[in-house]
Design an enzyme around this catalytic site. Structure first.
Site, PDB file in Angstrom:
ATOM      1  N   SER A 128       0.862  -1.178   0.000  1.00 14.33           N
ATOM      2  CA  SER A 128       0.000   0.000   0.000  1.00 14.33           C
ATOM      3  C   SER A 128       0.896   1.224   0.000  1.00 14.33           C
ATOM      4  O   SER A 128       1.858   1.296   0.773  1.00 14.33           O
ATOM      5  CB  SER A 128      -0.918   0.005   1.228  1.00 14.33           C
ATOM      6  OG  SER A 128      -1.825   1.086   1.161  1.00 14.33           O
ATOM      7  N   GLU A 129       0.592   2.191  -0.846  1.00 10.90           N
ATOM      8  CA  GLU A 129       1.525   3.296  -1.076  1.00 10.90           C
ATOM      9  C   GLU A 129       1.746   4.169   0.157  1.00 10.90           C
ATOM     10  O   GLU A 129       2.705   4.935   0.200  1.00 10.90           O
ATOM     11  CB  GLU A 129       1.044   4.157  -2.248  1.00 10.90           C
ATOM     12  CG  GLU A 129      -0.254   4.870  -2.009  1.00 10.90           C
ATOM     13  CD  GLU A 129      -0.889   5.352  -3.300  1.00 10.90           C
ATOM     14  OE1 GLU A 129      -1.107   6.569  -3.404  1.00 10.90           O
ATOM     15  OE2 GLU A 129      -1.170   4.541  -4.187  1.00 10.90           O
ATOM     16  N   ASN A 130       0.877   4.061   1.171  1.00 14.03           N
ATOM     17  CA  ASN A 130       1.092   4.843   2.380  1.00 14.03           C
ATOM     18  C   ASN A 130       2.138   4.230   3.304  1.00 14.03           C
ATOM     19  O   ASN A 130       2.333   4.695   4.422  1.00 14.03           O
ATOM     20  CB  ASN A 130      -0.230   5.067   3.130  1.00 14.03           C
ATOM     21  CG  ASN A 130      -0.929   3.767   3.496  1.00 14.03           C
ATOM     22  OD1 ASN A 130      -0.913   2.803   2.744  1.00 14.03           O
ATOM     23  ND2 ASN A 130      -1.578   3.738   4.649  1.00 14.03           N
ATOM     24  N   GLY A 131       2.819   3.165   2.835  1.00 15.60           N
ATOM     25  CA  GLY A 131       3.985   2.676   3.565  1.00 15.60           C
ATOM     26  C   GLY A 131       3.854   1.316   4.216  1.00 15.60           C
ATOM     27  O   GLY A 131       4.564   1.023   5.180  1.00 15.60           O
ATOM     28  N   SER A 155       8.409   4.156   0.445  1.00 15.95           N
ATOM     29  CA  SER A 155       7.350   3.441  -0.262  1.00 15.95           C
ATOM     30  C   SER A 155       7.331   3.835  -1.734  1.00 15.95           C
ATOM     31  O   SER A 155       7.211   2.984  -2.622  1.00 15.95           O
ATOM     32  CB  SER A 155       5.996   3.754   0.388  1.00 15.95           C
ATOM     33  OG  SER A 155       4.948   3.062  -0.255  1.00 15.95           O
TER      34      SER A 155
END
Length: 230
Positions: free
Chosen positions: A63-66, A105
């Site tokens: 997930s791109e939020n880390g 990320s």
């Protein structure tokens, strides 16, 4: 679009017995993901994939939020405000998961370390262009990471309904909405069919039960053909 066309598409959607729900489509798409792949699941429908994939599979969801190692959605009793995906949905994590800084990320994304990104779309053109961040005249909070994903990962697959709420096909000859990226989409998974994007346009890899190519072609404004046909 005429009222007659809208009614025709509404009738099609009601009468096709094999039309897939979001969860059914997620299960079908997950079957095509290879073990060992690192996969970004975007906002909306694609987030369901991590909720339905067989836990025995070794697919690492990002997930791109880390978060590296996204698991199924969290039960209501186990929801944690600090554990959400990019859609702000409550999730769990798998054993061995890692949390990284937002910049790290995106370094994974931009550095070509992800095998696949599954994203939604408003439009997909027959040459692989797609638009998923803005419909003119509407308010969208932000572009997000879609452009980075589209140009940084090894593969881009789209997961979406074939028709929008007005009954307009999301497959098109050329995108009329602002583009996310050009020529990157390789495969499109929809509630009615699965398409491959080729140099000669959309190839139908799979139709749902109860739907013929001829019926589908009547409602899609671009030429489609079955895999293996000329």
């Amino acid at each position: 679009m005429s009222r007659q066309s809208e009614d025709s598409i509404a009738r099609l959607l009601r009468t096709v017995p094999g039309r897939r729900t979001a969860r059914q489509l997620a299960v079908r798409l997950a079957a095509d993901i290879a073990d060992g792949w690192f996969v970004n699941i975007g906002i909306g429908k694609p987030t369901v994939i991590a909720d339905v994939v067989d836990p025995s599979r070794e697919i690492i969801f990002h997930s791109e939020n880390g978060i590296i190692g996204v698991g199924p959605f969290a039960e209501e009793s186990a929801q944690d405000d600090d554990l959400i995906n990019a859609s702000k949905g409550f999730i769990t994590i798998v054993s061995g998961a890692a949390f990284v800084h937002h910049s790290d990320s995106f370094a994974l994304i931009r550095g070509g370390h992800l095998d696949l990104a599954v994203m939604g779309a408003f439009q997909v053109a027959e040459n692989g262009d797609f638009a998923n961040w803005n419909i003119p005249g509407t308010k969208i909070p932000a572009i997000g990471g879609a452009m980075d994903l589209a140009n940084g990962v090894k593969r881009v697959w789209i997961m979406m309904d074939l028709f929008d709420r007005a009954g307009v096909s999301k497959l098109c000859g050329r995108c009329s909405y602002p583009l996310t990226s050009r020529g990157v989409v390789q495969r499109v998974y929809t509630d009615l069919a699965i398409f491959e994007v080729s140099t000669t346009g959309f190839i139908v890899r799979e139709l749902v039960e109860g739907l013929s190519l001829e019926e589908l072609q009547r409602h899609v404004p671009v030429k489609i053909r079955l895999e293996g046909s000329v």
